[in-house]
Design an enzyme around this catalytic site. Structure first.
Site, PDB file in Angstrom:
ATOM      1  N   ASN A   1     -10.051  -0.577   0.132  1.00 24.07           N
ATOM      2  CA  ASN A   1      -8.588  -0.478   0.132  1.00 24.07           C
ATOM      3  C   ASN A   1      -8.059  -0.998  -1.203  1.00 24.07           C
ATOM      4  O   ASN A   1      -8.192  -2.180  -1.497  1.00 24.07           O
ATOM      5  CB  ASN A   1      -8.065  -1.320   1.303  1.00 24.07           C
TER       6      ASN A   1
ATOM      7  N   CYS B   1       0.815  -1.224   0.000  1.00 29.82           N
ATOM      8  CA  CYS B   1       0.000   0.000   0.000  1.00 29.82           C
ATOM      9  C   CYS B   1       0.847   1.272   0.000  1.00 29.82           C
ATOM     10  O   CYS B   1       0.345   2.366  -0.264  1.00 29.82           O
ATOM     11  CB  CYS B   1      -0.941   0.004   1.202  1.00 29.82           C
TER      12      CYS B   1
ATOM     13  N   HIS C   1      -3.297   6.825   2.724  1.00 36.25           N
ATOM     14  CA  HIS C   1      -3.721   5.528   2.160  1.00 36.25           C
ATOM     15  C   HIS C   1      -5.085   5.179   2.749  1.00 36.25           C
ATOM     16  O   HIS C   1      -5.315   5.309   3.944  1.00 36.25           O
ATOM     17  CB  HIS C   1      -2.686   4.466   2.519  1.00 36.25           C
TER      18      HIS C   1
HETATM   19  O1  UT7 Z   1      -3.654  -1.510   3.768  1.00 41.53           O
HETATM   20  C1  UT7 Z   1      -2.557  -1.947   4.475  1.00 41.53           C
HETATM   21  C2  UT7 Z   1      -2.692  -1.978   5.919  1.00 41.53           C
HETATM   22  N1  UT7 Z   1      -3.936  -2.536   6.349  1.00 41.53           N
HETATM   23  C3  UT7 Z   1      -4.557  -1.978   7.338  1.00 41.53           C
HETATM   24  O2  UT7 Z   1      -4.103  -0.965   7.811  1.00 41.53           O
HETATM   25  C4  UT7 Z   1      -5.779  -2.678   7.868  1.00 41.53           C
HETATM   26  C5  UT7 Z   1      -5.733  -2.664   9.366  1.00 41.53           C
HETATM   27  N2  UT7 Z   1      -6.781  -3.403  10.057  1.00 41.53           N
HETATM   28  C6  UT7 Z   1      -8.088  -3.108  10.008  1.00 41.53           C
HETATM   29  O3  UT7 Z   1      -8.535  -2.292   9.221  1.00 41.53           O
HETATM   30  C7  UT7 Z   1      -8.956  -3.751  11.037  1.00 41.53           C
HETATM   31  O4  UT7 Z   1      -8.134  -4.443  11.963  1.00 41.53           O
HETATM   32  C8  UT7 Z   1     -10.016  -4.755  10.476  1.00 41.53           C
HETATM   33  C9  UT7 Z   1     -11.109  -3.979   9.771  1.00 41.53           C
HETATM   34  C10 UT7 Z   1      -9.370  -5.747   9.520  1.00 41.53           C
HETATM   35  C11 UT7 Z   1     -10.651  -5.526  11.624  1.00 41.53           C
HETATM   36  O5  UT7 Z   1     -11.203  -4.617  12.590  1.00 41.53           O
HETATM   37  P1  UT7 Z   1     -10.883  -4.787  14.156  1.00 41.53           P
HETATM   38  O6  UT7 Z   1     -11.676  -3.769  14.837  1.00 41.53           O
HETATM   39  O7  UT7 Z   1      -9.406  -4.763  14.320  1.00 41.53           O
HETATM   40  O8  UT7 Z   1     -11.482  -6.223  14.474  1.00 41.53           O
HETATM   41  P2  UT7 Z   1     -10.742  -7.512  15.064  1.00 41.53           P
HETATM   42  O9  UT7 Z   1      -9.873  -8.140  14.033  1.00 41.53           O
HETATM   43  O10 UT7 Z   1     -10.156  -7.209  16.401  1.00 41.53           O
HETATM   44  O11 UT7 Z   1     -11.984  -8.465  15.292  1.00 41.53           O
HETATM   45  C12 UT7 Z   1     -13.021  -8.135  16.244  1.00 41.53           C
HETATM   46  C13 UT7 Z   1     -14.137  -9.180  16.091  1.00 41.53           C
HETATM   47  C14 UT7 Z   1     -13.625 -10.609  16.111  1.00 41.53           C
HETATM   48  O12 UT7 Z   1     -14.612 -11.404  16.764  1.00 41.53           O
HETATM   49  P3  UT7 Z   1     -14.441 -11.825  18.328  1.00 41.53           P
HETATM   50  O13 UT7 Z   1     -13.138 -12.564  18.395  1.00 41.53           O
HETATM   51  O14 UT7 Z   1     -14.394 -10.524  19.062  1.00 41.53           O
HETATM   52  O15 UT7 Z   1     -15.646 -12.645  18.570  1.00 41.53           O
HETATM   53  C15 UT7 Z   1     -13.594 -10.994  14.642  1.00 41.53           C
HETATM   54  O16 UT7 Z   1     -13.735 -12.375  14.425  1.00 41.53           O
HETATM   55  O17 UT7 Z   1     -14.786  -8.990  14.830  1.00 41.53           O
HETATM   56  C16 UT7 Z   1     -14.809 -10.250  14.117  1.00 41.53           C
HETATM   57  N3  UT7 Z   1     -14.749  -9.968  12.709  1.00 41.53           N
HETATM   58  C17 UT7 Z   1     -15.844  -9.732  11.962  1.00 41.53           C
HETATM   59  N4  UT7 Z   1     -17.146  -9.711  12.273  1.00 41.53           N
HETATM   60  C18 UT7 Z   1     -18.025  -9.437  11.281  1.00 41.53           C
HETATM   61  C19 UT7 Z   1     -13.638  -9.836  11.901  1.00 41.53           C
HETATM   62  N5  UT7 Z   1     -14.019  -9.550  10.651  1.00 41.53           N
HETATM   63  C20 UT7 Z   1     -15.368  -9.467  10.655  1.00 41.53           C
HETATM   64  C21 UT7 Z   1     -16.327  -9.197   9.668  1.00 41.53           C
HETATM   65  N6  UT7 Z   1     -17.640  -9.188  10.007  1.00 41.53           N
HETATM   66  N7  UT7 Z   1     -15.998  -8.934   8.381  1.00 41.53           N
END
Ligand code: UT7
Length: 332
Positions: free
Chosen positions: A285, A114, A255
């Site tokens: 993204n 990215c 980004h």
């Molecule tokens: O482009 C290059 C760099 N990339 C980035 O900068 C991306 C960085 N990361 C992110 O944008 C975020 O971390 C995400 C959008 C990918 C995820 O958001 P988050 O707030 O960090 O969620 P998390 O991974 O901590 O997950 C929280 C919960 C989990 O469930 P439990 O364990 O709390 O029950 C996940 O399993 O959300 C769940 N989860 C989802 N639920 C519904 C993860 N993805 C999804 C989804 N829909 N698509």
């Protein structure tokens, strides 16, 4: 001395739209979750036979036309992509150069995920300042849908396809010059965001058995935290190094990975909402294409004026990062 001027911008977005609603029928997710956690509502997806170079060509044609520079004067093309037309070779840059009939120009790809567009901007600046090249076409193009695992809700909700391009040219007028570009990386975080298979690190039989390993995998939450920290540090450093206040930035173009990341960085810099360019809602993204696509949106809305200062800020797999202070310097 020759300076490097950011002359023009162009972009291309494929027609097909994949909405959050569509994704909720493919994996266990909801429009509400995606909107709240990422700010993304929809992303564009290339058609089956549309390649990264096809999209790059369309963005490049627009950038060249808007530059006022004849394409015969372009002496180098660099493409930033992690979803090239071909694995290893030929480079997508050579394919784009051929499709555009650019002749025997220097052409190569770089892989900085990215951060790719900021990296190729820095390479273009260095080539021009050294006097080696005069007019460089830089292209960020991605068909991320080709390397996305549509059974993994942690990644497939994020990514989209598209391309952006810019023409960077030599100038003797320092007022027009790109002010500064900082780039960096930390390979210790390589496993946060990767496509584990398909390279020389994979055993041959793994390639045959685990094609899923050729898709992107991400430790989203850990990446998120490093992204906020790194992006903020990065912009603070480049502003301080150049004695520029954040209030002097007309367009902060980060980004477009996640609305929450962008807001956190914007708040840390005390930027007004009007300064912050946001396209993540409609494109998701698009990795190396995200910054030029966002600049193009500002341009096409009529809000990007000659002389206005842009601050670019990127972060991505590698991990890599980069920031750039870039006045918009069209010829006409
Ligand atoms: O482009 C290059 C760099 N990339 C980035 O900068 C991306 C960085 N990361 C992110 O944008 C975020 O971390 C995400 C959008 C990918 C995820 O958001 P988050 O707030 O960090 O969620 P998390 O991974 O901590 O997950 C929280 C919960 C989990 O469930 P439990 O364990 O709390 O029950 C996940 O399993 O959300 C769940 N989860 C989802 N639920 C519904 C993860 N993805 C999804 C989804 N829909 N698509």
């Amino acid at each position: 001395m020759a300076y490097a001027a950011f002359r023009s911008i162009g972009a291309y977005v494929p027609e097909k739209i994949l909405t959050n609603e569509d994704l909720s029928k493919m994996v266990d997710t909801t429009d509400e979750w995606i909107t709240k956690r990422t700010g993304i509502k929809e992303r564009h997806i290339a058609s089956k036979d549309e390649t990264t170079s096809d999209m790059g060509v369309k963005a490049a044609q627009q950038a060249i036309e808007r530059s006022g520079i004849d394409k015969s004067e372009i002496d180098m093309i660099i493409c930033a992509t992690i979803s090239p037309d071909y694995f290893c070779m030929p480079s997508t840059a050579t394919v784009i150069a051929n499709k555009l009939s650019l002749g025997y120009v220097t052409a190569f790809d770089i892989s900085a995920a990215c951060t790719g567009f900021v990296y190729i901007l820095s390479i273009a600046k260095a080539f021009i300042e050294s006097g080696m090249k005069k007019n460089i076409l830089i292209v960020g193009a991605e068909k991320l849908s080709a390397i996305t695992d549509y059974t993994d809700r942690g990644t497939c909700i994020l990514f989209g396809d598209g391309a952006g391009a810019a023409v960077i040219s030599a100038t003797e007028n320092k007022e027009e010059a790109i002010i500064d570009i900082h780039t960096g990386s930390d390979g210790a975080y390589a496993d946060l965001l990767m496509t584990p298979n398909g390279g020389s690190g994979s055993a041959h039989d793994a390639l045959e058995q685990e094609s899923a390993g050729c898709f992107m995998q991400m430790k989203g939450n850990e990446t998120f935290k490093v992204a906020v920290r790194t992006l903020t540090k990065d912009v603070v450093e480049i502003l301080e190094a150049n004695n520029i206040e954040s209030s002097q930035i007309t367009h902060f173009v980060p980004h477009q990975a996640n609305l929450r990341i962008i807001k956190a960085v914007g708040e840390a810099l005390k930027l007004d909402e009007k300064q912050v360019v946001l396209t993540v809602e409609k494109y998701g993204n698009t990795s190396g294409a995200s910054i030029p696509m966002a600049i193009n949106d500002v341009y096409e809305s009529g809000s990007l004026k000659a002389g206005e200062l842009m601050l670019l800020d990127a972060f991505g797999g590698g991990l890599t990062w980069g920031s750039a202070l870039v006045p918009f310097s069209p010829l006409k």
